[in-house]
Design an enzyme around this catalytic site. Structure first.
Site, PDB file in Angstrom:
ATOM      1  N   HIS A   1       0.839  -1.192   0.000  1.00 14.82           N
ATOM      2  CA  HIS A   1       0.000   0.000   0.000  1.00 14.82           C
ATOM      3  C   HIS A   1       0.877   1.246   0.000  1.00 14.82           C
ATOM      4  O   HIS A   1       2.047   1.212   0.383  1.00 14.82           O
ATOM      5  CB  HIS A   1      -0.914  -0.010   1.224  1.00 14.82           C
ATOM      6  CG  HIS A   1      -2.013  -1.026   1.124  1.00 14.82           C
ATOM      7  ND1 HIS A   1      -3.055  -1.083   2.018  1.00 14.82           N
ATOM      8  CD2 HIS A   1      -2.247  -2.027   0.228  1.00 14.82           C
ATOM      9  CE1 HIS A   1      -3.877  -2.068   1.682  1.00 14.82           C
ATOM     10  NE2 HIS A   1      -3.398  -2.662   0.617  1.00 14.82           N
TER      11      HIS A   1
ATOM     12  N   CYS B   1      -2.687  -0.385   7.471  1.00 15.67           N
ATOM     13  CA  CYS B   1      -1.764   0.745   7.357  1.00 15.67           C
ATOM     14  C   CYS B   1      -1.765   1.577   8.639  1.00 15.67           C
ATOM     15  O   CYS B   1      -0.769   2.238   8.953  1.00 15.67           O
ATOM     16  CB  CYS B   1      -2.148   1.615   6.167  1.00 15.67           C
ATOM     17  SG  CYS B   1      -1.763   0.840   4.584  1.00 15.67           S
TER      18      CYS B   1
ATOM     19  N   CYS C   1      -6.163   2.051   5.304  1.00 17.44           N
ATOM     20  CA  CYS C   1      -6.888   0.857   5.747  1.00 17.44           C
ATOM     21  C   CYS C   1      -6.601   0.567   7.221  1.00 17.44           C
ATOM     22  O   CYS C   1      -5.528   0.870   7.744  1.00 17.44           O
ATOM     23  CB  CYS C   1      -6.537  -0.343   4.877  1.00 17.44           C
ATOM     24  SG  CYS C   1      -4.863  -0.973   5.095  1.00 17.44           S
TER      25      CYS C   1
ATOM     26  N   GLU D   1       0.925   3.997   1.793  1.00 17.95           N
ATOM     27  CA  GLU D   1       1.415   4.496   3.083  1.00 17.95           C
ATOM     28  C   GLU D   1       2.648   3.707   3.535  1.00 17.95           C
ATOM     29  O   GLU D   1       3.645   4.287   3.975  1.00 17.95           O
ATOM     30  CB  GLU D   1       0.317   4.371   4.155  1.00 17.95           C
ATOM     31  CG  GLU D   1      -0.953   5.144   3.819  1.00 17.95           C
ATOM     32  CD  GLU D   1      -1.994   4.317   3.073  1.00 17.95           C
ATOM     33  OE1 GLU D   1      -3.192   4.551   3.305  1.00 17.95           O
ATOM     34  OE2 GLU D   1      -1.607   3.440   2.260  1.00 17.95           O
TER      35      GLU D   1
END
Length: 368
Positions: free
Chosen positions: A59, A93, A84, A61
Site C-alpha cells: 500500500h 496501514c 486501511c 502508506e
C-alpha cells in the site's frame, strides 16, 4: 492579507494535489485494489512519496514510510484515500502509521469499503494522532469514481471507444487505419490503463487484432483479452488464439459446442458460459459481473457498430471516446458504418472536446 490559516490550507491542498498525481500515475495498474498516492512532509519539506504497488501491494502508506531516507516520526502524511485499518492481504496501514509515530494524517476521502470507512480516524485519534480529511474532495472523488463503482455494483468501470470518418465509416478493407498516429498512441494508452480489453468474435475474425499495448516501454502492461462469441465462431488460427498460452484470454459463449470448447481450453483460453438477453445476445450485464469476479476493475471495449451500440443502448459505458477523422472517405463494398449512435451519446451528462487543434483527428469524451 493572508493569514497563517490561509497558508496552511494552501499547503494542504498543494501537498494533497501531489498525492493525487501520484495516485493517477498508477491508475489501472493496481489490480483489485484502488490506486493511492501518499506524501510524507516534515518541517515543510517532502521527505518521501509512495504509491500503491503494481498489482495492489504494498500500500502507498507503507511504501512511503519504507522509502523515506530520514526518520518519519513527527511528520505529516498526506494520502488520497482513507488508510486501511483491517487485516486483508496486508496488515493495516494504521499499524505502521502508529508504529512510526506519524504526527498528523490528512486524507482526501473516506474509503467506501465497509471494513474501513470512517474507522481509521477513531483508531488514529486514540493514539493522539491528528486526523484531518476533506482536502480536494471533489477532485479525489472524481478520480475514485471507478473504484466506488466497483465496490457498489460489483462490475468493472467501462470505457468505450470507436474511430470513424466524417461520413461515419468505421471499417473498409482499403482503410484499416482511420485515425492518425497520435490518436493511435492514445488508443494504446487506454489499453495500458485498463485491466481487460473486450471485442466481439466478428471483430476478431475480420481484423485479426493483437489487442496489446504497443507504447514503447509499456508492452508488459497489455490487458487481458476478452472475446464475446455467442456461437463460438472464433477463428482458431487467429493471433489471439495462437498467443493465448502467453497472454490471459477469456471467451464468453452460449453455444454448447464441446469440440470447440475443448480446443479453446487446450489453447489455454478460459471459456465462460453466459445466458442470453431478451434480444438473444449475450447478456452484457452478466458478462460484466463475471468479469468482476475474474478480477477486472477497468474494462476497455473496442467494439464495432453492433457491440458498441449494445453497450450504449444499455447505458453500460461510464466513459466513451469518439475519434473522428475529419475527412469523408469514399467507399465501395465491405464497408461498415457507425450507425444510430448520436441520440445515445446525448444521454451522457458531459461532452468534452479533447482535440489538439494542430491534430487532424477530433477526440470527444462523453462521460457521466
Amino acid at each position: 492579507m493572508s493569514t497563517k490559516k490561509d497558508k496552511k490550507n494552501y499547503s494542504d491542498k498543494y501537498y494533497m494535489d501531489i498525492a493525487l498525481q501520484l495516485a493517477m500515475s498508477k491508475h489501472g495498474l493496481t489490480g483489485t485494489n484502488p490506486s493511492v498516492g501518499c506524501l510524507i512532509v516534515k518541517d515543510d519539506k517532502i521527505i518521501s512519496i509512495g504509491t500503491t504497488g503494481i498489482g495492489g501491494k504494498p500500500h502507498a502508506e507503507r511504501s512511503a514510510i519504507n522509502l523515506s531516507t530520514e526518520p518519519v516520526n513527527g511528520s505529516k502524511m498526506y494520502v488520497t484515500l482513507e488508510p486501511c485499518s483491517h487485516y486483508g492481504k496486508t496488515p493495516p496501514c494504521t499499524n505502521i502509521i502508529i508504529k512510526n509515530k506519524i504526527k498528523e494524517v490528512i486524507y482526501g476521502v473516506n474509503d467506501i469499503d465497509k471494513k474501513v470507512s470512517g474507522k481509521t480516524k477513531k483508531i488514529l485519534e486514540k493514539k493522539n494522532i491528528i486526523v484531518k480529511k476533506g482536502i480536494l474532495t471533489d477532485k479525489i472523488k472524481e478520480f475514485y469514481q471507478p473504484y466506488f463503482k466497483n465496490r457498489k455494483k460489483k462490475i468493472p468501470f467501462v470505457t468505450g471507444k470507436i474511430a470513424k470518418t466524417n461520413n461515419d465509416l468505421i471499417y473498409n478493407k482499403k482503410y484499416k487505419k482511420i485515425t492518425n498516429i497520435n490518436t493511435d498512441k492514445f488508443s494504446h494508452y487506454l489499453r495500458y490503463k485498463n485491466d481487460m480489453i473486450l471485442i466481439s468474435s466478428k471483430t476478431l475474425n475480420t481484423d485479426n487484432p493483437k489487442l496489446n499495448c504497443r507504447l514503447d516501454g509499456f508492452e508488459d502492461f497489455s490487458p487481458t483479452r476478452v472475446i464475446l462469441d455467442k456461437n463460438l465462431k472464433i477463428n482458431l488460427s487467429s493471433y489471439i488464439v495462437k498467443s493465448a498460452k502467453k497472454v490471459r484470454t477469456l471467451i464468453f459463449y452460449n453455444n454448447q459446442n464441446k469440440t470447440k470448447i475443448d480446443l479453446l481450453i487446450k489453447n489455454k483460453i478460459k471459456p465462460i458460459n453466459v445466458k442470453l438477453d431478451k434480444n438473444q445476445n449475450l447478456d452484457l450485464l452478466k458478462v460484466l459481473k463475471k468479469l468482476y469476479s475474474e478480477g477486472c476493475r477497468n474494462l476497455l471495449v473496442e467494439g464495432g457498430n453492433k457491440l458498441t451500440n449494445q453497450f450504449l443502448e444499455k447505458r453500460l459505458f461510464d466513459k466513451f471516446y469518439l475519434f473522428n477523422n475529419k475527412k469523408n472517405i469514399q467507399f465501395k463494398d465491405n464497408s461498415i458504418f457507425f450507425k444510430n449512435y448520436l441520440s445515445k451519446l446525448d444521454k451522457f451528462k458531459f461532452k468534452i472536446d479533447l482535440t489538439n487543434h494542430n491534430d487532424k483527428d477530433k477526440i470527444i469524451l462523453y462521460k457521466n
